[in-house]
Design an enzyme around this catalytic site. Structure first.
Site, PDB file in Angstrom:
ATOM      1  N   ASN A 147     -10.914   0.417 -11.329  1.00  0.00           N
ATOM      2  CA  ASN A 147      -9.568  -0.368 -10.718  1.00  0.00           C
ATOM      3  C   ASN A 147      -9.859  -2.003 -10.887  1.00  0.00           C
ATOM      4  OD1 ASN A 147      -7.210   1.051 -10.297  1.00  0.00           O
ATOM      5  ND2 ASN A 147      -7.998   1.861  -8.337  1.00  0.00           N
ATOM      6  N   CYS A 169      -5.186   6.985 -14.029  1.00  0.00           N
ATOM      7  CA  CYS A 169      -5.064   6.829 -12.792  1.00  0.00           C
ATOM      8  C   CYS A 169      -4.340   7.989 -11.970  1.00  0.00           C
ATOM      9  CB  CYS A 169      -4.016   5.415 -12.722  1.00  0.00           C
ATOM     10  SG  CYS A 169      -3.607   5.012 -10.997  1.00  0.00           S
ATOM     11  N   ASP A 170      -4.650   8.037 -10.928  1.00  0.00           N
ATOM     12  CA  ASP A 170      -4.123   9.381 -10.196  1.00  0.00           C
ATOM     13  C   ASP A 170      -2.971   9.232  -9.452  1.00  0.00           C
ATOM     14  OD1 ASP A 170      -5.307   8.185  -7.806  1.00  0.00           O
ATOM     15  OD2 ASP A 170      -7.021   9.442  -7.565  1.00  0.00           O
ATOM     16  N   HIS A 199       0.305   1.275 -12.089  1.00  0.00           N
ATOM     17  CA  HIS A 199       0.649   0.740 -11.065  1.00  0.00           C
ATOM     18  C   HIS A 199       1.982  -0.152 -11.090  1.00  0.00           C
ATOM     19  CE1 HIS A 199      -3.357   1.374  -8.634  1.00  0.00           C
ATOM     20  NE2 HIS A 199      -2.927   2.405  -9.248  1.00  0.00           N
ATOM     21  N   TYR A 264       3.549   1.345  -5.760  1.00  0.00           N
ATOM     22  CA  TYR A 264       2.942   0.111  -5.906  1.00  0.00           C
ATOM     23  C   TYR A 264       3.760  -0.998  -6.250  1.00  0.00           C
ATOM     24  CZ  TYR A 264      -1.897   2.188  -5.476  1.00  0.00           C
ATOM     25  OH  TYR A 264      -3.065   2.799  -5.161  1.00  0.00           O
ATOM     26  N   ARG A 284      -5.915  -2.669   4.693  1.00  0.00           N
ATOM     27  CA  ARG A 284      -6.481  -1.506   4.217  1.00  0.00           C
ATOM     28  C   ARG A 284      -8.092  -1.218   4.013  1.00  0.00           C
ATOM     29  NH1 ARG A 284      -5.324   3.880   3.762  1.00  0.00           N
ATOM     30  NH2 ARG A 284      -6.147   4.833   1.951  1.00  0.00           N
TER      31      ARG A 284
END
Length: 440
Positions: A147, A169-170, A199, A264, A284
């Site tokens: 990322n 990307c998952d 995203h 996102y 986070r």
């Protein structure tokens, strides 16, 4: 059957044991004779390797595991490189989040100014990795999870356009798994149409066994967001950050009901909601360090002290997705995935050199994107603004340009003004000394 050699770049990641376990679960169909872990942090990687080796032993597998910080040893003769770099680790992720938040702007790992900071840190090491693999394993595919995927993908496209890199990307997979739960169907029976940037995208239809369930799904999501029925009954055991993100999908859908947004998109479409929901002193990054990271390294400590394995990790989508993509390349399976690819007409009213996220078939020669319809004006406008921001931050990093960095920040929808863009940029330059190139 041919056996394969795989290198994992970022071998000290908390995700490494899960990826290796995902490989072992598919071992009969995808035989791997060797996995090489590569990381510049040898001590951390060696610790992660202890637990990973134990996982291999539990499967009674003959798979060989090795660790190295030498790129030639890591990559020479491999078939695939799984890339999961986290430049600066979670300590720098914490700064990516807290510097913007303290200035009244969204701070997030991959989106907005935090994502751009992480992207600038990651581009040079990622290009170096591409060069190592090209030199030592020219036929190998790099499957990149590093990322922020949108910025990394654009940097590779710009700097190494001929590299055999597939950016994945998952996030869409994770959303589809939740949609399957909401629709009470198996994940294998669900298929989606989707367009966007990484995203920064939207589901435009969702099918179950070929039948559209989109209207039903939109109705549910407009009321409950992406919170599943099971999660709503047991919210106290849910990941607090993802619970908020999944709930916020409802607010976005009430504003813009045509399509289902990536979770996102909350950082761009409803940033004030996100800021109000955030503890600015415990973000986070802190939760990841105190939970996922601590759990893994507590398991490693327990293994060192007792010789017994407590898992301390899970396979999850992260591991299974990268293995499924590698298998589709290895065996020319032509499976359909949502991938980050160079546009080249896939979305007809976006630039050909945009790195877009769309459905594509994965073959032994790489991805074959599915052509989309033209994107409606509102979504096109949002995507072009974000795309310009991402391209400018890549140019800023590769050219050492402060002006282009400021333009990238000023264009980004998470930042309300050019004055605020400069304030946030200068704050991130200050904490990224030693990671960022000098911007002049």
């Amino acid at each position: 059957m041919k056996t394969f050699k795989i290198a994992i770049a970022g071998g000290g990641s908390t995700y490494t044991p899960g990826i290796v376990k995902a490989l072992l679960l598919k071992e009969k169909d995808f035989p791997i004779d060797e996995v090489r872990l590569y990381d510049i942090d040898e001590e951390r990687q060696n610790d992660v390797a202890l637990l990973t080796e134990k996982v291999i032993e539990e499967f009674n597998s003959q798979m060989k595991l090795s660790t190295t910080s030498d790129p030639k040893e890591a990559f020479e003769g491999v078939d695939f490189v799984f890339s999961q770099l986290r430049v600066g680790g979670n300590k720098m992720r914490e700064k990516d989040e807290k510097v913007p938040f303290k200035l009244g702007v969204v701070g997030q790992e991959t989106c907005g100014p935090g994502g751009m900071a992480y992207g600038v840190r990651t581009l040079k090491p990622m290009i170096e990795l591409v060069d190592y693999v090209t030199a030592y394993a020219p036929d190998a595919w790099i499957i990149n999870y590093s990322n922020p995927a949108a910025i990394v993908a654009e940097g590779i496209r710009k700097e190494r356009p001929d590299a055999k890199v597939l950016n994945i990307c998952d996030m869409p997979i994770g959303m589809l798994l939740r949609m399957a739960e909401i629709l009470d169907c198996s994940y294998e029976s669900i298929e989606a149409d989707y367009f966007g940037l990484n995203h920064f995208g939207w589901f435009t239809n969702v099918y179950v066994d070929g039948e559209s369930r989109f209207d039903e799904l939109k109705e549910y999501l407009s009321e409950h967001g992406l919170v599943t029925p099971a999660q709503s009954k047991d919210s106290q055991h849910s990941d607090v950050d993802w619970l908020k993100s999944h709930s916020n999908v409802a607010e976005m859908m009430q504003l813009f009901p045509d399509y289902i947004p990536s979770s996102y998109l909350q950082y761009y479409l409803i940033p004030q909601t996100v800021i109000e929901q955030t503890d600015l002193d415990y973000t986070r990054a802190n939760r990841v360090m105190d939970n996922r990271e601590k759990s893994l390294f507590d398991a490693i400590t327990h293994l060192k002290e007792t010789g017994e394995m407590v898992e301390g990790f899970k396979v999850g989508v992260h591991g299974t997705f990268i293995v499924d993509v590698a298998m589709s390349i290895a065996f020319d399976e032509r499976k359909r995935f949502l991938l980050i690819v160079e546009n080249k007409g896939a979305i007809p009213n976006l630039p050909n050199d945009a790195m877009v996220e769309v459905p594509a078939y994965v073959t032994s020669r790489g991805p074959e994107p599915i052509r989309m319809d033209a994107v409606p004006l509102f979504y096109k406008g949002l995507m072009e603004q974000q795309l310009a921001s991402e391209k400018l931050i890549v140019e800023a990093a590769t050219e050492g340009s402060y002006q282009k960095a400021l333009q990238a920040f000023a264009l980004n929808k998470t930042i309300p003004s050019s004055e605020k863009a400069k304030e946030v940029l200068d704050g991130l330059i200050n904490v990224n000394k030693g990671y960022w190139p000098e911007l002049v």
